[in-house]
Scaffold this active site. Structure first.
Site, PDB file in Angstrom:
ATOM      1  N   SER A 241       0.803  -1.233   0.000  1.00 44.87           N
ATOM      2  CA  SER A 241       0.000   0.000   0.000  1.00 44.87           C
ATOM      3  C   SER A 241       0.831   1.276   0.000  1.00 44.87           C
ATOM      4  CB  SER A 241      -0.917   0.013   1.227  1.00 44.87           C
ATOM      5  OG  SER A 241      -0.142   0.196   2.404  1.00 44.87           O
ATOM      6  N   VAL A 245       0.485   6.019  -0.920  1.00 45.00           N
ATOM      7  CA  VAL A 245       0.829   7.291  -0.276  1.00 45.00           C
ATOM      8  C   VAL A 245       1.818   8.056  -1.159  1.00 45.00           C
ATOM      9  CG1 VAL A 245       1.812   8.388   1.762  1.00 45.00           C
ATOM     10  CG2 VAL A 245       0.607   6.214   1.982  1.00 45.00           C
ATOM     11  N   TYR A 385       2.209   9.675   7.743  1.00 42.75           N
ATOM     12  CA  TYR A 385       1.372   8.473   7.943  1.00 42.75           C
ATOM     13  C   TYR A 385       1.818   7.259   7.125  1.00 42.75           C
ATOM     14  CZ  TYR A 385      -1.910  10.160   4.176  1.00 42.75           C
ATOM     15  OH  TYR A 385      -2.499  10.593   3.047  1.00 42.75           O
ATOM     16  N   GLU A 386       1.202   6.145   7.436  1.00 45.36           N
ATOM     17  CA  GLU A 386       1.619   4.825   6.960  1.00 45.36           C
ATOM     18  C   GLU A 386       3.109   4.591   7.234  1.00 45.36           C
ATOM     19  OE1 GLU A 386      -1.264   4.437   3.253  1.00 45.36           O
ATOM     20  OE2 GLU A 386       0.026   2.697   3.447  1.00 45.36           O
ATOM     21  N   GLY A 387       3.501   4.950   8.428  1.00 43.93           N
ATOM     22  CA  GLY A 387       4.902   4.831   8.828  1.00 43.93           C
ATOM     23  C   GLY A 387       5.625   6.135   8.561  1.00 43.93           C
TER      24      GLY A 387
END
Lengths: 408, 426, 268
Positions: A241, A245, A385-387
């Site tokens: 995913s 991003v 976000y997302e790490g």
């Protein structure tokens, strides 16, 4: 630059671009200011089939992979990085189901997500557990045919607009990371409620909510990927995913360049357009080069990754195993390093480029009159976000060292 | 057989003159192949799929041939375009059709002023033809208007008066007018290019088996042929075309409102009023008029509007938009605004024009108290006609505007509204 | 319900420009597209299809071979099938001959699909011809009712349609039994962007191409020969004078002069 996209991929790009430029651009400021949910745009995206580009055809999708998703998200982000999350957050909800879902789970949830009939969200973060997912407090206890969930999740993007959630809770707190499990939840279930709506710096068209779970009963069959496999589900999802991003970041950067260049060409100072000054030209050159490099990395990684992903999707349909297992079986490689690189590079470029775009425009760039400052505000989240990008660097560094060690 | 048009390669000099006269832009110039041994470098090519066989290029090429002939005998170039037009036999005795007719539109029992414009131009045509000028009025309780129409120049007024005509219904009006045309055989028929006129004139033309020109802005009679030359804008006004209806009668045209001035009133003028009886039993009327809803003062969408009146910071106060709305209402225009007024909360965002608002392309744009910052210009600079009203003559909007008026907008706008109303109600 | 939308491929308006040197229309950038007004017709047909069960939308155009693109474009916007009236014999048609050919085409569509046509939708007008005559013309040839300037379809079922007609002073509401013709204005809807599935369907669609003979058209009623009107000549309007300052000693005079100028320019 020609990236040799297929006809279908070009069609996705054109369609997303048309909606972005015709329908989103005129209203992006409205949604940025009001923080309303862009339902009319969701309807446009639905009608144009853009929600389904990365879903397997068996589940109502168009049979594409990560690149198809990225092309759509990039074009939409070029107009508004916030509105792009209608699709991107749904993808983050759908990928764990695509990768780890049982045939029944996939049949039940994917068609609605692929058509955009119901939107999705992914929620892992908690007040105490951000980058460190092992600190998850939210608990799930098996009672008969149900897991009973209790706890609080926060910073859930797509918040209350979503109707399907992939959510992480611990089924065995004693085991730490190995106690984490993933679940599929639906909006409207008793015990699931929304708390505070966050007021954010950017991506304000996308609602970010706190989710409260108070004895929320989740049917046993909605356990995703097995008990204690939550961390694998999260990591496996992020591998696939993160380019999403990255494409959002890339689109934001490109949108900022589009606006800043149009202005720089029009704006005259000292009797000439400000774009013609060498100091501007050098900025323009750097911005364009970085964006093109980011795009080249994003497209080539997703293209390569999609080969694995699409083959595994096909194999899983035959074997009845999960896509994730098929991917592991067929390829010794995990995509953690590359997907982290893509996310890291595209988001850093986006922050740099949008900041420069504001600078290039001078005073007007700083004003809310003008869309460039919004791109800069929207870009920031992509580094977080997302790490966070720090976590991405950890992942990349660890992977590189591991590869070295394997080579001996 | 379809129509044919082709170019005799040996005669084409590649001068490009035909490219310029082609009204549909279907001729282009290409490079000749070298081996042909012709001294001309270019060759005209006609796209037959676009060609309307108007003969303009043929005439132009022949004109050049004739011009050359004066200097040199037997030139072997020009005279290069050959057209073979399909002949269709039409047997209509055009001399049986007499008189110029104007259609008088009524709405809710009120005579619309477009008839006076039609009578003005119609009078001129009728004098050139030395034929009568008549009007047709269709409605309910409209006989009262016959005298007024006569006093504006009509020699005859056909009144078709019946409750069925109270509201405009395409089929009903078409039947009434077509029956009358077939019976009375007028030579020319002018109708207003209003919504009603534009709606049913074409239906009438087909029912009466004749030709029609839409939206004419100039009309004249060719003294030799006695035909109507109707000139109309096409391609959004980028091209004017003169249209003829050679073999069919009546020659019909709808006339764009405000293209002609109104006929003067001659009080006490005498004319003939003919009450036309209609035989409803012959007609098969299927459409039902349900109701009329007066215009709610809802805003016109600025992106679709042909006219937009915008206010800017120069209004000085939120109440200024009342004046803008009034002018817009008078013009039938939408209301626009510049960014600062929207930010100040004087008017909702949906009215905002410019970089962060809507981009529009109206026929007429009024910029009132808008200085013309680049962000605003980006949203409206492609308007066809721009009127700027401002105190500051140095503002960028004045440089862009087609017409600019210096002065206090609070003083000027009410006067402009008054002037427009004068024309409307004259 | 079987809906037929009539469309035309026209030069994209935004690109129409006059060459200042030669005074002719500039060829370059004359990209052809669906007449913008027809897009609203297509959208309305697709919306009716979504509203009335078992509906089919056909689209028809009369034009040169390249006009097939516009039919495919319509299919990508949700139309089911396209039909192309394509014959040199159709060329040069005025609104009389155009509406004649289209209605013959519509009769042929009904025969070909074995589905009678219930509703015909046209755009208000084309952006190159600007007449608005073809929609009502089709109704005249078919001898069925019509309403032009439709801004809303209030009600529609298998036997009737109730529409709102946009008038200068408000709205007229009218009801017609089907079959009928409507011509729609921009206010009626906001057209959607072509969908991805639509684009794929458009690429694959087989579009019948019919000649004058195929639709059994009377040769005396089509094309240039069948057109009662002809273009005798055309010319460029005098160039617009830019940057005129409206003079006047008093505000009253200025207002008067401004309105007079606007009248002269025929923009009021």
């Amino acid at each position: 630059m020609n990236y040799f996209l297929t006809e279908e991929q070009q069609a996705i790009q054109e369609t997303a671009r048309e909606i972005a430029q015709k329908k989103i651009k005129p209203v992006r400021e409205h949604y940025d200011v009001t923080e309303e949910y862009p339902w009319p745009i969701v309807e446009e995206l639905r009608k144009a089939d853009l929600f389904g580009v990365y879903f397997p055809t068996q589940y109502g999708g168009l049979g594409g992979g990560g690149l198809e998703l990225c092309l759509a998200v990039e074009e939409i982000s070029r107009a508004c990085g916030g509105i792009a999350l209608t699709i991107a957050c749904t993808a983050l909800c759908a990928f764990p189901i695509i990768l780890f879902g049982t045939p029944e789970q996939k049949k039940k949830y994917l068609p609605d997500l692929a058509s955009g009939k119901r939107l999705g969200a992914f929620t892992i973060t908690e007040p105490e557990a951000g980058s460190d997912a092992t600190a998850t407090r939210c608990s799930a206890k098996l009672e008969g045919n149900y897991y009973v969930l209790n706890g609080t999740k926060n910073f859930c993007s797509n918040g209350n607009a979503a109707e399907i959630y992939t959510l992480f809770a611990t089924t065995n707190p004693a085991r730490g990371a190995r106690g984490l499990s993933a679940f599929i939840l639906e909006k409207g279930w008793p015990g699931l409620s929304f708390g505070k709506k966050e007021v954010k710096m950017g991506i304000r068209a996308s609602p970010t909510y706190e989710i409260n779970l108070d004895n929320c009963k989740v049917p046993k069959e909605n356990l995703l990927g097995g008990e204690g496999r939550g961390l694998s589900v999260a990591q496996g999802t992020f591998d696939i995913s993160r380019p999403g991003v990255a494409s959002q970041a890339l689109g934001i950067a490109q949108g900022a360049i589009d606006e800043a260049l149009a202005y720089a060409k029009m704006r005259k100072q000292f009797g000439q357009s400000i774009a013609s000054f060498q100091s501007s030209l050098h900025m323009i050159a750097d911005m364009s080069t970085q964006v093109e490099a980011a795009r080249a990395l994003l497209y080539s990684v997703t293209k390569a990754m999609d080969k694995d992903l699409l083959a595994a999707e096909e194999a899983a349909e035959k074997s009845g195993k999960t896509v994730y297992d098929e991917m592991k079986k067929n390829s010794s490689k995990r995509w953690t390093k590359e997907s982290a690189m893509v996310k890291l590079f595209c988001s850093d470029v986006s922050m740099k480029v949008t900041t420069d775009a504001v600078q290039l425009c001078g005073g007007i760039g700083y004003m809310r009159d003008f869309p460039v400052e919004k791109f800069m505000r929207d870009a920031k989240i992509t580094q977080i976000y997302e790490g966070t990008n720090q976590i991405q660097r950890n992942e990349i560094g660890a992977a590189v060292i591991k590869e070295l060690a394997q080579k001996g | 057989m379809a129509n044919e048009i082709f170019i005799i390669k040996e005669r084409c000099t590649g001068c490009g003159s035909c490219v310029k006269v082609c009204p549909v832009n279907c001729i282009s110039m290409t490079d000749r192949a070298k081996e042909e041994g012709v001294r001309w470098k270019k060759l005209a090519v006609i796209d037959v799929n676009t060609c309307v066989f108007c003969n303009a290029c043929v005439e132009d090429c022949d004109r050049l041939f004739n011009k050359t002939k004066e200097k040199m005998p037997n030139p072997d170039f020009f005279h290069a375009i050959v057209m073979k037009k399909e002949k269709v036999e039409v047997n209509i005795d055009t001399t049986a059709y007499k008189g110029v007719w104007c259609f008088a539109e009524q709405r809710h029992g009120q005579l619309m002023p477009t008839i006076f414009e039609l009578l003005h131009v119609g009078k001129k045509l009728s004098l050139d033809l030395n034929e009568d000028l008549s009007a047709v009025v269709i409605g309910h309780d409209v006989t009262q208007y016959a005298q007024e129409i006569i006093e504006h120049g009509a020699d005859k007024v056909y009144v078709i008066d019946h409750p069925i005509f109270e509201h405009f219904v395409d089929e009903v009006y078409t039947n009434a007018l077509t029956d009358l045309i077939k019976q009375e055989k007028p030579n020319k028929l002018l109708m207003p290019a209003s919504i009603i006129g534009r709606s049913f004139s074409s239906r009438v033309a087909i029912a009466a088996q004749t030709g029609i020109t839409a939206d004419a802005t100039e009309l004249s009679i060719n003294p030799k042929t006695r035909m109507l030359h109707a000139t109309r804008p096409s391609f959004g006004g980028n091209l004017m075309a003169t249209i003829l209806c050679e073999k069919h009668r009546p020659e019909m045209a709808t006339v764009r409102p405000m293209s002609f001035q109104r006929a003067e009133k001659q009080s006490g003028r005498k004319g003939e009023v003919i009450n036309v009886k209609v035989d409803l039993s012959k007609w098969n009327i299927r459409t039902k008029f349900v109701r009329y809803e007066a215009e709610k003062k809802e805003d016109i969408d600025i992106t679709a509007a042909e006219k937009v009146v915008s206010g800017g910071r120069g209004l000085g106060k939120p109440e200024g938009f009342k004046l803008i709305e009034e002018l817009a209402h008078t013009l039938g225009a939408a209301v626009g605004a510049s960014r600062p007024t929207v930010d100040a909360g004087w008017i909702p965002y949906k009215h905002q024009i410019g970089l962060t608002g809507r981009t529009i392309r109206p026929k007429l744009y009024f910029a009132c108290g808008i200085s013309g910052q680049i962000q605003h210009l980006a949203g409206m600079s492609s308007a066809e006609v721009i009127v700027a009203i401002n105190k500051d003559t140095e503002c960028p909007m004045f440089k862009l505007a087609t017409l600019s008026v210096e002065g206090d907008l609070y003083e000027l706008i009410p006067l402009i509204i008054k002037e427009i109303n004068k024309i409307k109600h004259k | 319900m079987h809906i037929v939308v009539c469309i035309k491929q026209t030069p994209a308006t935004a690109n129409i420009q006059i060459d200042p040197k030669t005074g002719t229309l500039k060829r370059e950038g004359m990209a052809a597209a669906i007449n913008p007004f027809d897009e609203y017709g297509i959208e309305e047909a697709v919306r009716i299809k979504e509203r009335v069960p078992n509906s089919v939308v056909s689209v028809v155009t009369m034009g040169p071979p390249q006009a097939e693109e516009s039919l495919r474009d319509a299919i990508s916007r949700g139309v089911d099938q396209g039909f192309h009236l394509c014959d040199r014999a159709f060329a040069g048609a005025d609104t009389y001959a155009t509406s004649y050919a289209l209605q013959m085409g519509i009769r042929k569509i009904a025969e070909f699909t074995q589905k009678k046509v219930d509703l015909i939708i046209c755009g208000k007008q084309t952006n190159d011809g600007d007449t608005g005559h073809v929609g009502p013309g089709i109704a005249a040839w078919l001898d069925i009712p019509n309403v032009a300037y439709v801004k809303k379809v209030e009600e529609i079922n298998d036997s009737l349609i109730r529409v709102h007609r946009m008038m200068e002073d408000g709205v007229d509401v009218l009801e017609m039994p089907l079959p009928a013709v409507i011509a729609v204005v921009k206010e009626i809807n906001e057209p959607r962007v072509p969908s991805l599935r639509g684009k794929m369907a458009a690429k694959k669609a087989v579009i019948p191409r019919w000649t004058a003979e195929d639709i059994k058209a009377d040769k005396n009623k089509i094309g240039l020969g069948g057109s009662p009107t002809i273009v005798a000549s055309s010319f460029n309007p005098p160039p617009r004078t830019g940057g005129v300052k409206v003079e006047g000693a008093t505000p009253e005079e200025k207002a008067k002069n401004l309105v007079a100028k606007l009248l002269e320019m025929k923009v009021l």
